[in-house]
Design an enzyme around this catalytic site. Structure first.
Site, short mmCIF file in Angstrom:
data_model
loop_
_atom_site.label_atom_id
_atom_site.label_comp_id
_atom_site.label_asym_id
_atom_site.label_seq_id
_atom_site.Cartn_x
_atom_site.Cartn_y
_atom_site.Cartn_z
N SER A 199 0.84 -1.20 0.00
CA SER A 199 0.00 0.00 0.00
C SER A 199 0.88 1.25 0.00
O SER A 199 2.10 1.18 0.12
CB SER A 199 -0.92 0.02 1.23
N SER A 223 1.01 3.72 2.25
CA SER A 223 1.09 4.42 3.53
C SER A 223 2.48 4.94 3.86
O SER A 223 2.63 5.81 4.70
CB SER A 223 0.61 3.50 4.66
N LYS A 268 5.67 0.58 9.26
CA LYS A 268 5.52 2.00 9.60
C LYS A 268 6.83 2.51 10.16
O LYS A 268 7.79 1.77 10.36
CB LYS A 268 4.41 2.21 10.65
N SER A 321 -2.59 6.94 5.97
CA SER A 321 -1.96 5.85 6.71
C SER A 321 -2.81 5.48 7.92
O SER A 321 -3.11 6.33 8.76
CB SER A 321 -0.55 6.26 7.17
#
Length: 324
Positions: A126, A128, A183, A289
């Site tokens: 993705s 994010s 992350k 995100s």
């Protein structure tokens, strides 16, 4: 044994097929462990049972041939029409079900050990982490940087470094541990993280950020405001969507551990105190995100490893290299 091996392969194909089409979620670490154990069992059986039995049969064949030749030689017959060497090779040859099990054990075991304790590949699914990581980037994760963990159960047995602010980590999603997320660590245990009006503050100190030229995202075909942000010693880029409000819609916020006592939500954003043994993480694509602002803190036991290099992007080879 050939029937049992065929049945095991059929089960494996069905499992992988269902996983691929989304019928169920797979656990690759567990699958790799089971494959290692099964092939190990075949390897041991081959090493101590099947191969000695084949070698004994081949030796018996050679002994019978030599006895027959000696008997014929005693009768004055010196030339014997037989090819015992070819028959011996056939007796010594592994059947297919051993070739495809015991023969694969060293390779599967090496992959299992490397993936469990050294490095593991991941694909970015993705956006994010844009602009640091793009969809389709293939990255490597250092599995031992934060300590040695037992495979499958992810139990840390030998500690190493602790995650630092600015590290990009892969971890098991607290809401659904069967999924892996990636992350950036923003807060470590004891930190107070404030993200208000799209400005980041750590322990009351505003994080240094510098405007850059707008970033064009190929996935959404839009321009986003881009900044350079310095979190401790790590300087990285981030994106801000000026059209998104600063507050966190409460209907999208999970009821996570320590939420009520450690986090405060307002129209400006969120303020959280990071509890012991946990980390506050955010995506570099700040307004696109789902991160600690929505589902809470990452427990230390959920951490898989530290992401550090893009080893392949088939659509853009210039992406290869280390990142912060």
């Amino acid at each position: 044994m050939s029937f049992i091996t065929g049945a095991l392969y059929a089960v494996l194909i069905v499992y992988l097929g269902g996983w691929y089409v989304g019928k169920w979620q797979g656990n690759f670490s567990l699958l790799l462990l089971l494959l290692t154990l099964v092939t190990l069992a075949y390897w041991l059986a081959e090493r101590f049972k099947f191969r000695p039995a084949r070698e004994a049969a081949a030796a018996n064949l050679v002994a019978q041939d030599e006895a027959r030749r000696a008997q014929l030689a005693s009768q004055g017959i010196a030339q014997v029409d037989s090819n015992v060497a070819e028959a011996r090779e056939k007796l010594l040859a592994q059947p297919w079900w051993l070739d495809w099990t015991a023969g694969l054990f060293p390779v599967i075991c090496a992959v299992f050990l490397m993936r469990s304790f050294l490095f593991e590949p991941f694909k970015i699914p993705s956006g994010s982490m844009v602009p640091t990581l793009l969809v389709g980037d293939l990255i490597l994760v250092n599995k031992f940087h934060y300590g040695i963990r037992l495979p499958v159960i992810n139990k840390k047995v030998i500690p190493n470094h602790d995650p630092k602010r600015g590290d990009v980590i892969v971890f098991r999603y607290p809401v659904n541990p069967s999924l892996d997320y990636i992350k950036r660590v923003i807060g470590v245990p004891g930190d107070e993280i404030a993200y208000l009006n799209k400005k980041l503050t750590i322990n009351g100190k505003p994080v240094e950020s510098t405007p850059l030229e707008d970033f064009y995202d190929d996935e959404t075909m839009r321009y986003f405001m881009q900044y350079s942000e310095k979190v401790d010693a790590v300087t990285h880029r981030l994106l801000i969507d000026k059209n998104r409000p600063p507050y966190i819609p409460q209907q999208f916020v999970e009821q996570f551990a320590f939420k009520d006592e450690n986090c405060r939500y307002s129209g400006e954003g969120v303020v959280c105190k990071v509890p012991a043994g946990h980390y506050f993480v955010m995506g570099d694509n700040r307004d696109n995100s789902q991160d600690s602002r929505f589902w809470g803190f990452v427990p230390d036991e959920n951490i898989v490893g530290k992401a550090f290099v893009i080893w392949m992007n088939f659509g853009n080879l210039k992406r290869l290299g280390f990142f912060q």
